[in-house]
Design a protein around this motif. Structure first.
Motif, PDB file in Angstrom:
ATOM      1  N   ARG A  86       0.834  -1.205   0.000  1.00  0.00           N
ATOM      2  CA  ARG A  86       0.000   0.000   0.000  1.00  0.00           C
ATOM      3  C   ARG A  86       0.864   1.249   0.000  1.00  0.00           C
ATOM      4  O   ARG A  86       2.026   1.219   0.385  1.00  0.00           O
ATOM      5  CB  ARG A  86      -0.899   0.033   1.246  1.00  0.00           C
ATOM      6  CG  ARG A  86      -1.881  -1.084   1.331  1.00  0.00           C
ATOM      7  CD  ARG A  86      -3.040  -0.742   2.256  1.00  0.00           C
ATOM      8  NE  ARG A  86      -3.935  -1.899   2.370  1.00  0.00           N
ATOM      9  CZ  ARG A  86      -3.903  -2.784   3.361  1.00  0.00           C
ATOM     10  NH1 ARG A  86      -3.041  -2.629   4.352  1.00  0.00           N
ATOM     11  NH2 ARG A  86      -4.729  -3.795   3.382  1.00  0.00           N
ATOM     12  N   ARG A  87       0.241   2.337  -0.402  1.00  0.00           N
ATOM     13  CA  ARG A  87       0.936   3.609  -0.325  1.00  0.00           C
ATOM     14  C   ARG A  87       0.610   4.265   1.013  1.00  0.00           C
ATOM     15  O   ARG A  87      -0.548   4.301   1.436  1.00  0.00           O
ATOM     16  CB  ARG A  87       0.491   4.511  -1.475  1.00  0.00           C
ATOM     17  CG  ARG A  87       1.308   5.775  -1.514  1.00  0.00           C
ATOM     18  CD  ARG A  87       1.281   6.426  -2.859  1.00  0.00           C
ATOM     19  NE  ARG A  87       1.682   7.815  -2.745  1.00  0.00           N
ATOM     20  CZ  ARG A  87       1.340   8.760  -3.589  1.00  0.00           C
ATOM     21  NH1 ARG A  87       0.593   8.471  -4.636  1.00  0.00           N
ATOM     22  NH2 ARG A  87       1.744   9.993  -3.400  1.00  0.00           N
ATOM     23  N   VAL A  89      -0.060   7.125   2.453  1.00  0.00           N
ATOM     24  CA  VAL A  89      -0.442   8.507   2.148  1.00  0.00           C
ATOM     25  C   VAL A  89      -0.448   9.396   3.392  1.00  0.00           C
ATOM     26  O   VAL A  89       0.052  10.523   3.372  1.00  0.00           O
ATOM     27  CB  VAL A  89      -1.835   8.535   1.480  1.00  0.00           C
ATOM     28  CG1 VAL A  89      -2.264   9.964   1.217  1.00  0.00           C
ATOM     29  CG2 VAL A  89      -1.803   7.742   0.180  1.00  0.00           C
TER      30      VAL A  89
ATOM     31  N   MET B   1       0.975   9.883 -11.480  1.00  0.00           N
ATOM     32  CA  MET B   1       1.129   9.543 -10.065  1.00  0.00           C
ATOM     33  C   MET B   1       1.259  10.802  -9.199  1.00  0.00           C
ATOM     34  O   MET B   1       1.719  10.735  -8.076  1.00  0.00           O
ATOM     35  CB  MET B   1       2.359   8.665  -9.856  1.00  0.00           C
ATOM     36  CG  MET B   1       2.287   7.285 -10.490  1.00  0.00           C
ATOM     37  SD  MET B   1       0.906   6.278  -9.904  1.00  0.00           S
ATOM     38  CE  MET B   1       1.290   6.195  -8.143  1.00  0.00           C
ATOM     39  N   ASP B   3      -1.126  12.593  -7.967  1.00  0.00           N
ATOM     40  CA  ASP B   3      -2.201  12.801  -7.007  1.00  0.00           C
ATOM     41  C   ASP B   3      -1.761  12.387  -5.623  1.00  0.00           C
ATOM     42  O   ASP B   3      -0.897  11.543  -5.441  1.00  0.00           O
ATOM     43  CB  ASP B   3      -3.419  11.975  -7.419  1.00  0.00           C
ATOM     44  CG  ASP B   3      -3.066  10.505  -7.462  1.00  0.00           C
ATOM     45  OD1 ASP B   3      -2.005  10.177  -8.040  1.00  0.00           O
ATOM     46  OD2 ASP B   3      -3.793   9.696  -6.885  1.00  0.00           O
ATOM     47  N   SER B   4      -2.400  12.991  -4.611  1.00  0.00           N
ATOM     48  CA  SER B   4      -1.953  12.724  -3.250  1.00  0.00           C
ATOM     49  C   SER B   4      -2.567  11.441  -2.676  1.00  0.00           C
ATOM     50  O   SER B   4      -2.173  10.969  -1.637  1.00  0.00           O
ATOM     51  CB  SER B   4      -2.292  13.902  -2.344  1.00  0.00           C
ATOM     52  OG  SER B   4      -3.655  13.852  -1.982  1.00  0.00           O
ATOM     53  N   ARG B   5      -3.559  10.881  -3.344  1.00  0.00           N
ATOM     54  CA  ARG B   5      -4.225   9.684  -2.811  1.00  0.00           C
ATOM     55  C   ARG B   5      -3.999   8.499  -3.734  1.00  0.00           C
ATOM     56  O   ARG B   5      -4.048   8.637  -4.943  1.00  0.00           O
ATOM     57  CB  ARG B   5      -5.731   9.934  -2.691  1.00  0.00           C
ATOM     58  CG  ARG B   5      -6.104  11.049  -1.729  1.00  0.00           C
ATOM     59  CD  ARG B   5      -6.136  10.559  -0.304  1.00  0.00           C
ATOM     60  NE  ARG B   5      -5.976  11.670   0.634  1.00  0.00           N
ATOM     61  CZ  ARG B   5      -5.790  11.507   1.941  1.00  0.00           C
ATOM     62  NH1 ARG B   5      -5.723  10.324   2.462  1.00  0.00           N
ATOM     63  NH2 ARG B   5      -5.632  12.537   2.736  1.00  0.00           N
ATOM     64  N   VAL B   6      -3.772   7.346  -3.139  1.00  0.00           N
ATOM     65  CA  VAL B   6      -3.614   6.145  -3.967  1.00  0.00           C
ATOM     66  C   VAL B   6      -4.945   5.750  -4.572  1.00  0.00           C
ATOM     67  O   VAL B   6      -5.990   5.977  -3.973  1.00  0.00           O
ATOM     68  CB  VAL B   6      -3.172   4.908  -3.149  1.00  0.00           C
ATOM     69  CG1 VAL B   6      -1.735   4.607  -3.386  1.00  0.00           C
ATOM     70  CG2 VAL B   6      -3.515   5.033  -1.705  1.00  0.00           C
ATOM     71  N   PRO B   7      -4.906   5.099  -5.737  1.00  0.00           N
ATOM     72  CA  PRO B   7      -6.150   4.514  -6.250  1.00  0.00           C
ATOM     73  C   PRO B   7      -6.637   3.470  -5.249  1.00  0.00           C
ATOM     74  O   PRO B   7      -5.838   2.700  -4.718  1.00  0.00           O
ATOM     75  CB  PRO B   7      -5.732   3.859  -7.571  1.00  0.00           C
ATOM     76  CG  PRO B   7      -4.257   3.967  -7.678  1.00  0.00           C
ATOM     77  CD  PRO B   7      -3.741   4.831  -6.582  1.00  0.00           C
ATOM     78  N   LEU B  76      -9.290   5.639   5.549  1.00  0.00           N
ATOM     79  CA  LEU B  76      -8.802   4.813   6.660  1.00  0.00           C
ATOM     80  C   LEU B  76      -9.188   3.342   6.458  1.00  0.00           C
ATOM     81  O   LEU B  76      -8.402   2.444   6.775  1.00  0.00           O
ATOM     82  CB  LEU B  76      -9.319   5.363   7.986  1.00  0.00           C
ATOM     83  CG  LEU B  76      -8.691   6.723   8.336  1.00  0.00           C
ATOM     84  CD1 LEU B  76      -9.530   7.482   9.358  1.00  0.00           C
ATOM     85  CD2 LEU B  76      -7.263   6.549   8.865  1.00  0.00           C
ATOM     86  N   ALA B  78      -9.240   1.990   3.660  1.00  0.00           N
ATOM     87  CA  ALA B  78      -8.305   1.509   2.620  1.00  0.00           C
ATOM     88  C   ALA B  78      -6.986   1.039   3.215  1.00  0.00           C
ATOM     89  O   ALA B  78      -6.222   0.332   2.558  1.00  0.00           O
ATOM     90  CB  ALA B  78      -8.068   2.597   1.581  1.00  0.00           C
ATOM     91  N   GLN B  79      -6.705   1.423   4.461  1.00  0.00           N
ATOM     92  CA  GLN B  79      -5.465   0.963   5.098  1.00  0.00           C
ATOM     93  C   GLN B  79      -5.531  -0.509   5.506  1.00  0.00           C
ATOM     94  O   GLN B  79      -4.504  -1.120   5.767  1.00  0.00           O
ATOM     95  CB  GLN B  79      -5.143   1.819   6.322  1.00  0.00           C
ATOM     96  CG  GLN B  79      -4.797   3.264   5.957  1.00  0.00           C
ATOM     97  CD  GLN B  79      -4.312   4.061   7.144  1.00  0.00           C
ATOM     98  OE1 GLN B  79      -4.628   3.756   8.282  1.00  0.00           O
ATOM     99  NE2 GLN B  79      -3.527   5.090   6.872  1.00  0.00           N
ATOM    100  N   TYR B  80      -6.730  -1.060   5.617  1.00  0.00           N
ATOM    101  CA  TYR B  80      -6.801  -2.481   5.996  1.00  0.00           C
ATOM    102  C   TYR B  80      -7.863  -3.264   5.216  1.00  0.00           C
ATOM    103  O   TYR B  80      -8.027  -4.472   5.439  1.00  0.00           O
ATOM    104  CB  TYR B  80      -7.032  -2.627   7.512  1.00  0.00           C
ATOM    105  CG  TYR B  80      -8.352  -2.082   8.020  1.00  0.00           C
ATOM    106  CD1 TYR B  80      -8.512  -0.738   8.301  1.00  0.00           C
ATOM    107  CD2 TYR B  80      -9.434  -2.926   8.219  1.00  0.00           C
ATOM    108  CE1 TYR B  80      -9.725  -0.242   8.764  1.00  0.00           C
ATOM    109  CE2 TYR B  80     -10.651  -2.440   8.687  1.00  0.00           C
ATOM    110  CZ  TYR B  80     -10.784  -1.089   8.955  1.00  0.00           C
ATOM    111  OH  TYR B  80     -11.989  -0.601   9.406  1.00  0.00           O
ATOM    112  N   ARG B  81      -8.563  -2.601   4.341  1.00  0.00           N
ATOM    113  CA  ARG B  81      -9.588  -3.262   3.551  1.00  0.00           C
ATOM    114  C   ARG B  81      -9.224  -3.205   2.072  1.00  0.00           C
ATOM    115  O   ARG B  81      -8.498  -2.301   1.676  1.00  0.00           O
ATOM    116  CB  ARG B  81     -10.962  -2.571   3.731  1.00  0.00           C
ATOM    117  CG  ARG B  81     -11.404  -2.355   5.165  1.00  0.00           C
ATOM    118  CD  ARG B  81     -12.914  -2.247   5.242  1.00  0.00           C
ATOM    119  NE  ARG B  81     -13.506  -3.531   4.908  1.00  0.00           N
ATOM    120  CZ  ARG B  81     -13.802  -4.476   5.821  1.00  0.00           C
ATOM    121  NH1 ARG B  81     -13.608  -4.262   7.092  1.00  0.00           N
ATOM    122  NH2 ARG B  81     -14.292  -5.625   5.428  1.00  0.00           N
ATOM    123  N   PRO B  82      -9.759  -4.070   1.213  1.00  0.00           N
ATOM    124  CA  PRO B  82     -10.642  -5.184   1.538  1.00  0.00           C
ATOM    125  C   PRO B  82      -9.939  -6.246   2.382  1.00  0.00           C
ATOM    126  O   PRO B  82      -8.746  -6.467   2.229  1.00  0.00           O
ATOM    127  CB  PRO B  82     -11.026  -5.765   0.167  1.00  0.00           C
ATOM    128  CG  PRO B  82     -10.012  -5.250  -0.782  1.00  0.00           C
ATOM    129  CD  PRO B  82      -9.509  -3.958  -0.223  1.00  0.00           C
TER     130      PRO B  82
END
Lengths: 465, 465
Positions: A86-87, A89, B1, B3-7, B76, B78-82
Motif C-alpha cells: 500500500r501507499r 499517504v 502519479m 495525485d496525493s491519494r492512492v487509487p 482509513l 483503505a489501510q486495511y480493507r478489503p
C-alpha cells in the motif's frame, strides 16, 4: 466449482526468484570444521548442514532464474498471500515529504512475520526427505513461531532453543510455539554441552542467537531423524523469501510505479533479500535502476562496523565457515528489543552484495526506531515489529534527506512483522523509558580481535574462497 | 502519479448497505427514562444518546438503500480493507464435508477485529460535530481498542470502562488502549455512582458489559463535550459494519459462488449484521435465497433462551428502553473467555430479525468453540478470537448435519477477530483445562423474572412499540 482447490489469486507468485542465475559470483563455498583445527571440508553451506538435496541445491543453483514453488507450499501461501502493498499517504502527509512511500506488510499471517514463507518451504522439503524432527534457535521468536506452526502443518516434531533475553520479554510467543506443539527451551540450557558451558561461566547469561544456534545444532546431531533448520542467512532461505519481492514487483507495476529505493531491516538478510532481490531482477530486465538499503541495529552493526572475513554462525564452532560481514561470533549485543537484529553477522549472500556495492547500509538505534514505528502506527494503522521499525526509521531518514524540489523519491519499505506482541516495549517507549542503545564497545573490540585472529589461524584454503 | 491519494482497491465498497430501506419495519423507537418511573420520552435510540444528527439519522433512515461512506473514513478503511475472503480447502478436506466453506477474515487490522469499521465512522461523525471526548464500555476489549485507536486518529480524547473479568485476562489489550492514549478503568470502578454501588455490594464483583456501559454513560453525562459511543447493537453501528458484507458479496461473486448460509457469532449483533445484511439485499435482488445463522455463547443464550421484551442496555437504567431479545440486564453470565458474547441482549435490529424468522440461532459452549478454533488454526492458519470460534463451531455443526450425497452446502463464516491475545486461553484448552460453561441458571431465572416484572411495571405506551 466442483474442483477441490480454490482458484489462486492471480497476484500470488508461482515461482521464487533465484538471484544466483543473474549473479553466479554470489555462490560461495563454506568450510566445515567440527572443531577448530579439525579436518576442513569444503562444500555448499546446505550440504554441510545435511539438508535434503532439494534444499541444499537451491543454495548453489545458478541454472534457473525462476524456481517453481511446490504445490503444497503454494496452497499454504494462498492462505495468507498475497500480502498487502500500500501507499502510506497519511505518513507522506505527516512528513511533508517529497516522496511516494509504499510499504509491503508481511505481518498479517498467523505467526506474525515473513518467517513463515521459508518455514513452510523447509518443513515441506524436510518432511518429503523423511526427516521427523526439526530443531532450531530463535532470537526474537518469530522464526521459532513460524517453524513450530510449519512443523505442525507438515506433521513434524519441533524443538526450539530461544535466546533467554527475548524469551523472557515475550511469554506470549512462547505460548504460541507450545500451542503448535513445539518443545521450547531457554538458551543457554542444560540440554547441551555448549549451553551447560555458558551457564557454568555465567548462570545469568542472557544468551545470543549464536549460542541458541549452537545448542540446536548439537541436539540435531544427536539422532539421524533430526535436522537443524535455519531461519535466515542461507541462500535457500533468501530464495523462499523472494515470494515477497516477486509479489511486490507486480503490485508496484499494477500501481504504475517503480521504487528508487527498496528498504528492509537486516538481521542475517532473509527479509532484506526477500523483498530486494526480485527488484534487482526487474531492474536488470527494465534497465531502470534500483537502490537497496539495509537497516541494521546500532547495537549490532555488522555491516557498518563489521569485517568481511571467514566466520561461524554459532558460538560452538560447528556451523560451516563462510566469508561474511561479521562482528565475530563471540560478540554479545546489548539486549535491545529488536531480537531479530541481534545476529552477529550477515549471511554470505547479503555480505557479498554489500562487498560489491549492491546494497547500502545504515545503523539505527532503538529509540529512533520506536519513534518511527509509533508514527507509522498512528498514520498507517500498522504497528511494526521493533525490527521492522528500524526499516521505517531508515526510510524516513532517506526521505528527509531528499530535496524538497524536483522529482519525488519513490521508496518501498518492508514491514516484515507486526509489533502486537511487543506492546510492552512500545508502552515503555511512550513512557520515555527507552534509551538509544549502541554497540557494546568492549565486547565488540574483543570479538573483532578474536575474529581477525581466527582468520589468521584457520588459513582457509584458497579453493574454498 | 502526482495525485496525493492512492487509487483505491476496486473491491473496497464505497457505500454501506442500509437494510432499513428494504425492511422499514425494523426501525424501532426507544423509550428514555432517566430512572424507572421517570418521564418517558420516545425517539430513535441514537437521538436519546445525544448522538450527532448525522449518526442518529442513520439508525432510522428508510429512504436510502446505500449510504455513501465519508471520504475520510474510506481512506482509513483503505489501510486495511478489503479484508480476505477465502475458501477453507484444508478444513473442508479435514471434515470430509459435502460443503464449500468460505470465510471472511476481519482480524488482520491493527486493533484485531471488525470493531474498527464502526469506531472510525463514529469518531469521524463525533469529531465533525465538535465532540472532544468519547467514553465507552468494553467487554472483550476489542471495541475499546478500536475506539481508542480511532480517537487517536481523529484527535479525540477517549475513556474506556472495561469489564474487570476480561481486563485481567488480557493485560496486552490494556497496553494497546493506553498506547493509543486512552484512559482505561476497570469496571466496576470508583469513578461513578453505579460502579461504587456495585463495589459496595461485592468488592470482588467481576463486572458485566451492562455495568461498564452504565459507568460510561454516567461519565459521558458529566460534561457537554463528552459522549457515550456504542460498540454494537445500534442500527447505525450495524450499518457501518455492512462494509464487511458488501465486500463479501462481491468477493463471492468474483469466485462465482453464493452462500446457502451466512454464519457469524452474536454479541449484540454488529459483526452478525455486518456480514449478513448485504446478503439479504443480494438475495432480494437475485431471487436466490440465503439463510442466516447467529451463534451465541451457551453461557449467555439471549436468543435461544431470552424473552422478546422491553429492556435496557445497561445496569443503571439510563440507556433507552427498546424491545429486544434479552436475558435481563441483571443477568451475570459466567466469566467465559468470549467476553464479546457476554452481553445480556441482542440489539433491536437483530432481535426483530429473529422474531420474524429472518435468522436462526444456536448456542455453543466454550469448550466446543475452542476445539473448533484450534482446528481452524491448524488447517487454515488463522487463530480465531474466542468469539469468532463460536461461529466456526456453529458452521461445523451445520456442515456435519448436511447430507453426504447431493449438492454441497455453501457456507460463509465471519472470523470477526484474531485470537492472538487469547493464547493463554487456547493453551489452557490444549492442556484440557477448559470446561463447557453453560448459563448460570440461578442468575438467569432471577434476571428473567425481573425482566418480566419490569415490563409489567413500565407499561410501555402503545405508540412506542
Amino acid at each position: 466449482m466442483g474442483d477441490s482447490r480454490v482458484p489462486r489469486d492471480p497476484q500470488l507468485p508461482t515461482h521464487w526468484f533465484n538471484i544466483l542465475h543473474d549473479r553466479p559470483q554470489y555462490v560461495t563455498s563454506a568450510v566445515s570444521r567440527s572443531r577448530l583445527g579439525g579436518e576442513a571440508k569444503t562444500a555448499g553451506h546446505g550440504a554441510l548442514l545435511q539438508q535434503p538435496l532439494s534444499l541444499a541445491r537451491q543454495s548453489i543453483n545458478t541454472a534457473d532464474r525462476l524456481i517453481p514453488i511446490p504445490d503444497e507450499v503454494l496452497d499454504l501461501y494462498a492462505q495468507y498471500r498475497p500480502t498487502p502493498l500500500r501507499r502510506a499517504v497519511r505518513l507522506e502527509e505527516h512528513l511533508g515529504a517529497n516522496a511516494r512511500i509504499y510499504y509491503k506488510y508481511e505481518g498479517a499471517n498467523l505467526t506474525g512475520s515473513h518467517k513463515l514463507n521459508t518455514a513452510l518451504a523447509q518443513a515441506h522439503y524436510y518432511s518429503r526427505a523423511g526427516v521427523k524432527h526439526l530443531v532450531t534457535g530463535t532470537g526474537a521468536g518469530q522464526w521459532g513461531t513460524a517453524l513450530a506452526y510449519a512443523c505442525q502443518v507438515m506433521g513434524l516434531r519441533c524443538t526450539i532453543f530461544w535466546v533467554r533475553s527475548t524469551l523472557r520479554q515475550k511469554p506470549i510467543r512462547g505460548e504460541m510455539m507450545r500451542l503448535f506443539g513445539a518443545a521450547v527451551h531457554e538458551s543457554p540450557s542444560n540440554l547441551t554441552e555448549v549451553g551447560r558451558r555458558a551457564l557454568k561461566k555465567d548462570p545469568e547469561d542472557i544468551g545470543t542467537l549464536a549460542g541458541a544456534t549452537g545448542e540446536a545444532l548439537a541436539l540435531a546431531a544427536e539422532d539421524s531423524e533430526s535436522r537443524f533448520a535455519v531461519g535466515s542467512g542461507e541462500n535457500s532461505v533468501l530464495l523462499h523469501q523472494t515470494v515477497i519481492g516477486q509479489e511486490a514487483v507486480s503490485q508496484m507495476a499494477a500501481l504504475g510505479d517503480f521504487p528508487d529505493y527498496v528498504i528492509a531491516c537486516m538481521g542475517a538478510g532473509s527479509n532484506f533479500g526477500g523483498i530486494t532481490l526480485p527488484f534487482l531482477g526487474a531492474a536488470k530486465d527494465s534497465g531502470r535502476p534500483v537502490r537497496l538499503l539495509a537497516v541494521e541495529s546500532a547495537a549490532c552493526p555488522k555491516l557498518t562496523r563489521g569485517r568481511y572475513l571467514y566466520d561461524l554462525s554459532d558460538a560452538l564452532g560447528t556451523t560451516p565457515i563462510t566469508k561474511i560481514y561479521s562482528l565475530g561470533s563471540t560478540y554479545v549485543p546489548p539486549p535491545v528489543y529488536a531480537g531479530g537484529l541481534r545476529h552477529h553477522s550477515a549471511g554470505p549472500l547479503t555480505s557479498a552484495m554489500y562487498a560489491d556495492g549492491s546494497l547500502e547500509a545504515m545503523a539505527i538505534d532503538q529509540l529512533t526506531s520506536f519513534r518511527a514505528g509509533m508514527l507509522f502506527c498512528e498514520t498507517e494503522g500498522i504497528l511494526p515489529a521493533p525490527e521492522a521499525a528500524h526499516a521505517v526509521a531508515g526510510m524516513m531518514d532517506l526521505v528527509s534527506l531528499h530535496p524538497r524540489q524536483g522529482p519525488p523519491l519513490v521508496v518501498l519499505v518492508n514491514i516484515s512483522g507486526h509489533g502486537l506482541l511487543d506492546l510492552g516495549a512500545y508502552r515503555r517507549f511512550a513512557d520515555g523509558e527507552i534509551e538509544a542503545v549502541t554497540a557494546d564497545e568492549a565486547s565488540l573490540s574483543q570479538s573483532l580481535s578474536a575474529l581477525e585472529e581466527f582468520n589468521q589461524r584457520i588459513a582457509v584454503p584458497a579453493e574454498a574462497t
